[in-house]
Design an enzyme around this catalytic site. Structure first.
Site, PDB file in Angstrom:
ATOM      1  N   GLY A 133       0.803  -1.220   0.000  1.00 25.83           N
ATOM      2  CA  GLY A 133       0.000   0.000   0.000  1.00 25.83           C
ATOM      3  C   GLY A 133       0.830   1.262   0.000  1.00 25.83           C
ATOM      4  O   GLY A 133       0.678   2.120   0.892  1.00 25.83           O
ATOM      5  N   GLY A 137       0.539   3.822  -1.730  1.00 23.07           N
ATOM      6  CA  GLY A 137      -0.316   5.003  -1.798  1.00 23.07           C
ATOM      7  C   GLY A 137      -0.854   5.433  -0.448  1.00 23.07           C
ATOM      8  O   GLY A 137      -1.403   6.537  -0.319  1.00 23.07           O
ATOM      9  N   ASP A 138      -0.708   4.579   0.569  1.00 26.80           N
ATOM     10  CA  ASP A 138      -1.078   4.922   1.944  1.00 26.80           C
ATOM     11  C   ASP A 138       0.154   5.188   2.806  1.00 26.80           C
ATOM     12  O   ASP A 138       0.206   6.183   3.532  1.00 26.80           O
ATOM     13  CB  ASP A 138      -1.876   3.780   2.577  1.00 26.80           C
ATOM     14  CG  ASP A 138      -3.305   3.729   2.101  1.00 26.80           C
ATOM     15  OD1 ASP A 138      -3.964   4.779   2.097  1.00 26.80           O
ATOM     16  OD2 ASP A 138      -3.780   2.639   1.736  1.00 26.80           O
ATOM     17  N   SER A 139       1.124   4.291   2.746  1.00 26.38           N
ATOM     18  CA  SER A 139       2.261   4.403   3.657  1.00 26.38           C
ATOM     19  C   SER A 139       3.154   5.595   3.339  1.00 26.38           C
ATOM     20  O   SER A 139       3.647   6.270   4.259  1.00 26.38           O
ATOM     21  CB  SER A 139       3.085   3.108   3.649  1.00 26.38           C
ATOM     22  OG  SER A 139       3.529   2.790   2.346  1.00 26.38           O
TER      23      SER A 139
END
Length: 421
Positions: free
Chosen positions: A177, A179-181
């Site tokens: 992820g 795009g999140d982390s």
């Protein structure tokens, strides 16, 4: 402050309103380094609690590994911010906080009367951080400001998917992820920067982090190539634009990642391959020429590597030329590097009575190291504790419960504690 807190950020209090992954990942970095991170959850809990993977013997399915990993070292307080009593309890906590972090859609906190400007009136030193798909209007109003976003959207619109995949017609997201982390990392850095400045000025500020912006910032290939050439780079598998050799190569019994794109590494590789004449070969005697003639470079390197096993390549190149075997999760859990670096610490799984391994702190501080002091909290596990620290007596806490603003788990019910009906 939590009595067990220690580390470089001991004494810092973070009010964590985040859910899913980007925000919890951000605030977990503070918690690892000793900050008192109070995770405020609605009565239903963080949505990611009920997302797997789960241990096979977990019958409750409300304490998944993603939640456990991103929320270690935190305390959980249930507050319903839609209830007046819940909002007031939140404001009481803000008065003692150093930072608030949230990742709601734009405008949610403002509609609740809890936006940055309102909170700054009662705590001028407060640092307020938001993580949204396309940012907040305070940092620059995006035409997509009200679009919801997940990791895959951030990877797609931030340029990363355009350069990731085996070939031009097949675009894929990075498997984790990112795009999140990555937004979580940028938000943590921005928050720390603002906290440092607040120590000097006595004034907080708004920290606006967009998921898409964060992905663009680590998609340097897309930016650099387009700016220099006017062309959008395409996916080229495991290679890297402008660097050769820089790829995976197949051995007799597996694959390894190998990089020798600069002259010192190329020279060493040619000598180990027994091909010293390639060092001054006019096709390969500069970094750019090796990229231009990469087809010939890879033909030579891959033909040589195919003669050996992965273990033999490690013996030949390890410590001399950048090389690494491709480790899957099973291999990582068994590899001595990650054990020596304490990158897979063990915490309790309260749902099974067993244990769970999570990723450990990455930055190793020599004098005040980050630590994993406690597992992720059960829903509302620390509601009563945190409210008492805020000056709430038994009657006031009961009033919050009666209003539906908070929940206090039964401390004797270790199995059902925190389960959302």
């Amino acid at each position: 402050m939590s009595p067990s807190a220690s580390g470089a950020l001991s004494g810092i209090r973070i009010i964590d309103l985040t859910q899913a992954l980007s925000g919890p990942f951000c605030t977990s970095l503070f918690a690892d380094h000793g900050a008192d991170v109070i995770k405020i959850e609605p009565p239903r809990g963080d949505m990611i609690r009920r997302t797997g993977p789960f241990a096979e013997d977990d019958e409750h399915k409300d304490f998944g590994n993603v939640f456990q990993n991103a929320n270690r070292n935190k305390r959980s307080l249930v507050l319903d911010l839609k209830v007046p009593e819940g909002r007031q309890a939140f404001l009481d906590l803000v008065r003692t906080a150093d930072a608030v972090v949230e990742n709601f859609s734009m405008g949610v906190m403002d509609r609740l009367g809890l936006g940055y400007e309102s909170l700054a009136e009662i705590n001028p030193r407060l640092v307020y951080t938001s993580i949204r798909g396309f940012g907040d209007h305070r940092g620059g109003r995006s035409p997509y400001a009200h679009w919801p976003a997940f990791d895959i959207v951030a990877q797609a619109m931030g340029g990363l998917m355009s350069i990731t995949g085996p070939e031009a017609d097949i675009r894929v997201r990075v498997g984790s992820g990112i795009g999140d982390s990555v937004p979580g990392l940028f938000a943590a850095f921005g928050t720390m920067t603002a906290l440092f400045e607040a120590q000097r000025s006595g004034r907080g500020q708004y920290v606006d982090t967009a998921m898409v912006d964060s992905v663009l910032a680590v998609s340097e290939v897309a930016v650099n190539v387009y700016d220099a050439t006017g062309r959008s780079p395409q996916p080229i598998g495991n290679q890297l634009q402008g660097f050769a050799p820089f790829d995976t190569v197949r051995a007799k019994d597996g694959e390894v990642a190998l990089g020798a794109p600069h002259r010192p590494q190329w020279t060493q590789l040619c000598q180990i391959m027994g091909r010293p004449e390639l060092i001054e070969d006019p096709r390969f005697d500069t970094d750019n020429k090796r990229w231009t003639h990469r087809g010939e470079v890879y033909a030579i390197v891959k033909e040589w590597a195919a003669r050996y096993t992965v273990a033999e390549l490690k013996g030949l190149l390890g410590g001399k030329v950048p090389l690494g075997p491709i480790l899957d999760a099973k291999a990582i859990f068994a590899d001595p590097h990650f054990a020596a670096r304490q990158m897979l610490p063990t915490v309790e799984n309260p749902r099974t009575g067993g244990t769970t391994q999570i990723t450990g702190p990455v930055s190793k501080l020599s004098r005040t190291p980050a630590t994993i002091r406690r597992r992720a909290p059960l829903l509302g596990e620390h509601s009563e504790q945190v409210l008492r620290e805020a000056g709430y007596g038994p009657e006031k806490i009961r009033a919050l419960q009666t209003a539906g603003a908070t929940t206090i788990p039964d401390p004797t019910d270790h199995v059902l504690q925190g389960v959302t009906p």
